[in-house]
Design a protein around this motif. Structure first.
Motif, PDB file in Angstrom:
ATOM      1  N   SER A 200       0.813  -1.216   0.000  1.00 36.66           N
ATOM      2  CA  SER A 200       0.000   0.000   0.000  1.00 36.66           C
ATOM      3  C   SER A 200       0.847   1.266   0.000  1.00 36.66           C
ATOM      4  CB  SER A 200      -0.946   0.007   1.207  1.00 36.66           C
ATOM      5  OG  SER A 200      -0.213  -0.009   2.424  1.00 36.66           O
ATOM      6  N   ALA A 203       0.883   2.905  -3.387  1.00 37.04           N
ATOM      7  CA  ALA A 203      -0.410   3.222  -3.998  1.00 37.04           C
ATOM      8  C   ALA A 203      -0.436   4.583  -4.681  1.00 37.04           C
ATOM      9  CB  ALA A 203      -1.519   3.141  -2.946  1.00 37.04           C
ATOM     10  N   THR A 206       1.588   6.567  -9.122  1.00 41.37           N
ATOM     11  CA  THR A 206       0.739   6.202 -10.249  1.00 41.37           C
ATOM     12  C   THR A 206       1.457   6.227 -11.600  1.00 41.37           C
ATOM     13  OG1 THR A 206      -0.040   8.497 -10.361  1.00 41.37           O
ATOM     14  CG2 THR A 206      -1.374   6.927  -9.097  1.00 41.37           C
ATOM     15  N   SER A 225      -4.249  -3.088  -3.430  1.00 41.33           N
ATOM     16  CA  SER A 225      -3.877  -1.717  -3.079  1.00 41.33           C
ATOM     17  C   SER A 225      -3.189  -0.998  -4.238  1.00 41.33           C
ATOM     18  CB  SER A 225      -2.966  -1.716  -1.842  1.00 41.33           C
ATOM     19  OG  SER A 225      -1.760  -2.404  -2.109  1.00 41.33           O
ATOM     20  N   LEU A 226      -2.851  -1.762  -5.291  1.00 42.12           N
ATOM     21  CA  LEU A 226      -2.185  -1.164  -6.455  1.00 42.12           C
ATOM     22  C   LEU A 226      -3.162  -0.929  -7.599  1.00 42.12           C
ATOM     23  CD1 LEU A 226       1.007  -3.445  -6.485  1.00 42.12           C
ATOM     24  CD2 LEU A 226       0.652  -1.293  -5.255  1.00 42.12           C
ATOM     25  N   ARG A 227      -4.444  -1.004  -7.345  1.00 45.98           N
ATOM     26  CA  ARG A 227      -5.450  -0.958  -8.415  1.00 45.98           C
ATOM     27  C   ARG A 227      -5.426   0.348  -9.196  1.00 45.98           C
ATOM     28  NH1 ARG A 227      -8.506  -0.887  -3.710  1.00 45.98           N
ATOM     29  NH2 ARG A 227      -9.096  -3.077  -4.009  1.00 45.98           N
ATOM     30  N   ASN A 228      -4.897   1.423  -8.595  1.00 44.72           N
ATOM     31  CA  ASN A 228      -4.872   2.712  -9.294  1.00 44.72           C
ATOM     32  C   ASN A 228      -3.605   2.941 -10.109  1.00 44.72           C
ATOM     33  OD1 ASN A 228      -7.431   3.536  -8.352  1.00 44.72           O
ATOM     34  ND2 ASN A 228      -6.549   4.294  -6.431  1.00 44.72           N
TER      35      ASN A 228
END
Length: 376
Positions: A200, A203, A206, A225-228
């Motif tokens: 996280s 995160a 980007t 937690s890395l979805r963005n």
């Protein structure tokens, strides 16, 4: 680097072994394979041999060169290269170098104009990361052989211009949280190190296109937690046994091409359609492999189904997968395209096969694939 002193006494010395202010020295083994190159940029920076017979080759041979890119040609014995005016260096790199060349980070401590340091693949780099803490103009740190690098990631927390940070197979320590303000990072490669931390912490980075943290047991957290980090093309968390992954959490990573993950749950169909190379360890992931249009390689010991794969799709190289319908899988694969740039041409699965797929195996072999079916 050895210590030096300044004197006002008259006279001169001819002893090249005495260190000079503003210079540093690079030992080069006579056994270094030819083809290794050095590239450097800077103001009033020169490089020359001071011991032995290294020759810099670039449209002719010379033992003293100004900024540029040069092949290093060694002689019959070990030699030493001297870099003059390290304060003017802006870029310094070695590439295509095999064993036999050494660089100490301590020697670059006051090269405050440096924007790039790159040593690839086998330059022996040593020294503490603390030597780099004031080089705030650095945009790239790319170390191919980092086993001699020590120190803590916190030494780099002020290097906010960094775009590439690659320190592989090193005993460095520190917490991923130290990097949370390096928002310019595009590549983060710290595999096989002793760092700790939660995924996280990354995160907010980007701009990352590549994360490689493989083989670090002290990394924790969920890949969710890395979805963005939607620019990611490669994500490597292999053998990080304290991390988790649910494939549905990766759906936003629409540029992801290569995935290496541990403790993976969910349905394989949740993978972004951009993914072509997959290596999964542990967890309870399942799904229909026949429907994975763009995947060209999948490694997993879990059990999967196989329905029907269109012949317009590419062959999927498989490793250790348990398949419920091996004959159908082989027949479909034999009718599919063999991609010209396939990294792996092997189908190794677990299941039950009959003579119905004999001709399919022959076709696959003619396309360059090896086929192995172990009994369930």
């Amino acid at each position: 680097m050895a210590k030096c002193f300044i004197t006002k006494l008259n006279g001169a010395v001819e002893d090249n072994s005495i260190p000079k202010l503003g210079c540093f020295y690079i030992p080069v083994s006579k056994d270094m394979t030819s083809g290794g190159k050095v590239s450097f940029l800077g103001t009033d920076v020169t490089m020359k041999e001071v011991e032995g017979l290294p020759i810099f080759k670039n449209n002719g041979n010379s033992s003293i060169v100004n900024e540029g890119s040069y092949e290093i040609v060694t002689g019959e014995k070990d030699c030493t290269i001297e870099v003059e005016n390290k304060y003017g260096l802006t870029s310094f790199s070695f590439y295509n170098v095999s064993e036999g060349l050494e660089l100490n980070l301590e020697d670059l401590k006051f090269s405050k104009l440096l924007t790039s340091i790159s040593t690839y693949p086998l330059v022996t780099v040593s020294g503490d990361l603390d030597s780099l803490k004031d080089l705030t103009g650095l945009t790239q740190l790319n170390f191919g052989k980092a086993t001699g690098i020590t120190g803590n990631l916190s030494s780099l927390k002020e290097l906010t211009a960094l775009g590439i940070l690659s320190i592989d197979a090193s005993p460095i320590t520190g917490d991923l949280d130290s990097l949370k303000d390096l928002t310019g990072l595009t590549q983060l490669i710290l595999s096989n190190t002793k760092v700790i931390g939660n995924l996280s912490s990354l995160a907010g980075l980007t701009g990352l296109t590549r994360i490689s943290l493989g083989h670090i047991q002290s990394i924790i957290g969920s890949l969710g937690s890395l979805r963005n980090l939607t620019k990611l093309t490669q994500l490597d968390i292999r053998d990080c046994t304290n991390t988790t992954c649910n494939l549905s959490e990766l759906s936003t990573l629409t540029n992801l091409q290569r995935l290496y993950a541990t403790n993976v749950d969910g349905n394989i169909s949740a993978l972004p359609s951009s993914v072509t190379y997959v290596q999964l360890q542990g967890g309870t992931h399942t799904g229909d492999l026949a429907t994975l249009k763009n995947v060209r390689y999948l490694s997993s010991s879990n059990q999967f189904t196989w329905s029907s794969r269109p012949s317009s799709y590419d062959i999927i190289a498989l490793n250790n997968c348990v398949i419920d319908n091996v004959d159908k899988m082989l027949q479909d694969q034999a009718a599919c395209n063999a991609p010209s740039n396939a990294e792996t041409k092997s189908i190794s699965v677990v299941g039950t096969r009959t003579s119905a797929s004999d001709s399919a195996i022959e076709t696959l072999q003619n396309k360059g694939y090896t086929v192995s079916v172990a009994s369930a």
